[in-house]
Design a protein around this motif. Structure first.
Motif, PDB file in Angstrom:
ATOM      1  N   PRO A  71      -2.365   1.500  -1.018  1.00 47.58           N
ATOM      2  CA  PRO A  71      -1.335   0.529  -0.642  1.00 47.58           C
ATOM      3  C   PRO A  71       0.047   0.818  -1.237  1.00 47.58           C
ATOM      4  O   PRO A  71       0.875  -0.081  -1.340  1.00 47.58           O
ATOM      5  CB  PRO A  71      -1.883  -0.781  -1.224  1.00 47.58           C
ATOM      6  N   TYR A  72       0.307   2.073  -1.636  1.00 50.34           N
ATOM      7  CA  TYR A  72       1.550   2.404  -2.312  1.00 50.34           C
ATOM      8  C   TYR A  72       2.409   3.347  -1.484  1.00 50.34           C
ATOM      9  O   TYR A  72       1.897   4.148  -0.720  1.00 50.34           O
ATOM     10  CB  TYR A  72       1.272   3.064  -3.666  1.00 50.34           C
ATOM     11  N   THR A  73       3.722   3.247  -1.705  1.00 51.61           N
ATOM     12  CA  THR A  73       4.652   4.178  -1.079  1.00 51.61           C
ATOM     13  C   THR A  73       4.680   5.467  -1.897  1.00 51.61           C
ATOM     14  O   THR A  73       4.175   5.519  -3.022  1.00 51.61           O
ATOM     15  CB  THR A  73       6.078   3.597  -1.036  1.00 51.61           C
ATOM     16  N   GLN A  74       5.304   6.479  -1.343  1.00 46.98           N
ATOM     17  CA  GLN A  74       5.436   7.752  -2.041  1.00 46.98           C
ATOM     18  C   GLN A  74       6.199   7.564  -3.355  1.00 46.98           C
ATOM     19  O   GLN A  74       5.852   8.162  -4.377  1.00 46.98           O
ATOM     20  CB  GLN A  74       6.148   8.762  -1.150  1.00 46.98           C
ATOM     21  N   GLU A  75       7.218   6.739  -3.342  1.00 42.19           N
ATOM     22  CA  GLU A  75       8.007   6.491  -4.551  1.00 42.19           C
ATOM     23  C   GLU A  75       7.172   5.806  -5.629  1.00 42.19           C
ATOM     24  O   GLU A  75       7.273   6.127  -6.811  1.00 42.19           O
ATOM     25  CB  GLU A  75       9.244   5.643  -4.222  1.00 42.19           C
ATOM     26  N   THR A  76       6.324   4.865  -5.242  1.00 36.85           N
ATOM     27  CA  THR A  76       5.454   4.198  -6.209  1.00 36.85           C
ATOM     28  C   THR A  76       4.463   5.181  -6.802  1.00 36.85           C
ATOM     29  O   THR A  76       4.215   5.168  -8.015  1.00 36.85           O
ATOM     30  CB  THR A  76       4.725   3.015  -5.545  1.00 36.85           C
ATOM     31  N   VAL A  77       3.904   6.051  -5.973  1.00 35.42           N
ATOM     32  CA  VAL A  77       2.979   7.066  -6.474  1.00 35.42           C
ATOM     33  C   VAL A  77       3.709   8.007  -7.435  1.00 35.42           C
ATOM     34  O   VAL A  77       3.166   8.396  -8.475  1.00 35.42           O
ATOM     35  CB  VAL A  77       2.325   7.848  -5.311  1.00 35.42           C
ATOM     36  N   ARG A  78       4.954   8.340  -7.126  1.00 32.36           N
ATOM     37  CA  ARG A  78       5.747   9.203  -8.015  1.00 32.36           C
ATOM     38  C   ARG A  78       5.937   8.527  -9.380  1.00 32.36           C
ATOM     39  O   ARG A  78       5.778   9.148 -10.428  1.00 32.36           O
ATOM     40  CB  ARG A  78       7.119   9.503  -7.400  1.00 32.36           C
ATOM     41  N   THR A  92      -0.102  16.223  -3.224  1.00 31.06           N
ATOM     42  CA  THR A  92       1.251  15.726  -3.473  1.00 31.06           C
ATOM     43  C   THR A  92       1.269  14.197  -3.476  1.00 31.06           C
ATOM     44  O   THR A  92       0.323  13.554  -3.004  1.00 31.06           O
ATOM     45  CB  THR A  92       2.248  16.227  -2.409  1.00 31.06           C
ATOM     46  N   ASN A  93       2.359  13.648  -3.984  1.00 30.28           N
ATOM     47  CA  ASN A  93       2.517  12.189  -3.971  1.00 30.28           C
ATOM     48  C   ASN A  93       2.483  11.661  -2.537  1.00 30.28           C
ATOM     49  O   ASN A  93       1.920  10.606  -2.268  1.00 30.28           O
ATOM     50  CB  ASN A  93       3.831  11.792  -4.640  1.00 30.28           C
ATOM     51  N   ALA A  94       3.089  12.397  -1.635  1.00 28.86           N
ATOM     52  CA  ALA A  94       3.114  11.987  -0.224  1.00 28.86           C
ATOM     53  C   ALA A  94       1.705  11.975   0.363  1.00 28.86           C
ATOM     54  O   ALA A  94       1.366  11.074   1.145  1.00 28.86           O
ATOM     55  CB  ALA A  94       4.010  12.920   0.579  1.00 28.86           C
ATOM     56  N   ASP A  95       0.887  12.958  -0.004  1.00 29.52           N
ATOM     57  CA  ASP A  95      -0.497  12.999   0.489  1.00 29.52           C
ATOM     58  C   ASP A  95      -1.251  11.738   0.086  1.00 29.52           C
ATOM     59  O   ASP A  95      -1.986  11.151   0.884  1.00 29.52           O
ATOM     60  CB  ASP A  95      -1.240  14.221  -0.058  1.00 29.52           C
ATOM     61  N   VAL A  96      -1.068  11.342  -1.155  1.00 30.09           N
ATOM     62  CA  VAL A  96      -1.754  10.143  -1.652  1.00 30.09           C
ATOM     63  C   VAL A  96      -1.223   8.906  -0.932  1.00 30.09           C
ATOM     64  O   VAL A  96      -1.995   8.079  -0.447  1.00 30.09           O
ATOM     65  CB  VAL A  96      -1.571  10.006  -3.178  1.00 30.09           C
ATOM     66  N   ALA A  97       0.091   8.780  -0.843  1.00 29.60           N
ATOM     67  CA  ALA A  97       0.703   7.593  -0.240  1.00 29.60           C
ATOM     68  C   ALA A  97       0.367   7.450   1.244  1.00 29.60           C
ATOM     69  O   ALA A  97       0.273   6.329   1.746  1.00 29.60           O
ATOM     70  CB  ALA A  97       2.211   7.640  -0.433  1.00 29.60           C
ATOM     71  N   GLU A  98       0.170   8.564   1.936  1.00 28.47           N
ATOM     72  CA  GLU A  98      -0.107   8.516   3.371  1.00 28.47           C
ATOM     73  C   GLU A  98      -1.530   8.074   3.694  1.00 28.47           C
ATOM     74  O   GLU A  98      -1.808   7.682   4.825  1.00 28.47           O
ATOM     75  CB  GLU A  98       0.147   9.885   3.995  1.00 28.47           C
ATOM     76  N   HIS A  99      -2.425   8.133   2.718  1.00 26.47           N
ATOM     77  CA  HIS A  99      -3.810   7.742   2.992  1.00 26.47           C
ATOM     78  C   HIS A  99      -3.883   6.256   3.298  1.00 26.47           C
ATOM     79  O   HIS A  99      -3.236   5.437   2.640  1.00 26.47           O
ATOM     80  CB  HIS A  99      -4.715   8.087   1.805  1.00 26.47           C
ATOM     81  N   GLU A 100      -4.674   5.886   4.284  1.00 28.86           N
ATOM     82  CA  GLU A 100      -4.741   4.498   4.744  1.00 28.86           C
ATOM     83  C   GLU A 100      -5.294   3.534   3.696  1.00 28.86           C
ATOM     84  O   GLU A 100      -5.000   2.338   3.737  1.00 28.86           O
ATOM     85  CB  GLU A 100      -5.571   4.398   6.020  1.00 28.86           C
ATOM     86  N   ALA A 101      -6.073   4.017   2.742  1.00 26.05           N
ATOM     87  CA  ALA A 101      -6.651   3.138   1.725  1.00 26.05           C
ATOM     88  C   ALA A 101      -5.698   2.868   0.565  1.00 26.05           C
ATOM     89  O   ALA A 101      -5.923   1.947  -0.215  1.00 26.05           O
ATOM     90  CB  ALA A 101      -7.942   3.747   1.189  1.00 26.05           C
TER      91      ALA A 101
END
Length: 90
Positions: free
Chosen positions: A58-65, A47-56
């Motif tokens: 630098p994007y928020t969930q909204e940016t990933v979306r 999910t977008n949240a999974d990607v955004a939560e990773h420490e490496a």
């Protein structure tokens, strides 16, 4: 433009280098966005949240979306919002 001041050659060279680096950052940012989209496409359960939560990342969930929409990543679920005014039947 002021005729009293002429930038030094060092300043002009520094400004040219700054422009070059800005172009390089823009190019690399686009490459990172493409890879984020590729990761989302390659892992449908991600999910977008999974990607955004990773420490490496630098994007928020909204940016990933937004990146996902820009690169045509399929949605995980169908939109749930409907039109306010229903269509009339003919």
């Amino acid at each position: 433009m002021s005729e009293k001041y002429t930038p030094s050659s060092d300043l002009l060279a520094a400004l040219e280098e700054l422009d070059r680096l800005k172009d390089l950052v823009t190019k690399q940012t686009k490459a990172v966005h493409l890879e984020v989209a590729n990761d989302l496409k390659a892992n449908p359960e991600l999910t977008n949240a999974d990607v955004a939560e990773h420490e490496a990342i630098p994007y928020t969930q909204e940016t990933v979306r937004k990146i996902a929409r820009e690169y045509g990543v399929p949605r995980k679920r169908q939109p749930t919002v409907r039109a306010i005014k229903p269509k009339k039947r003919a």
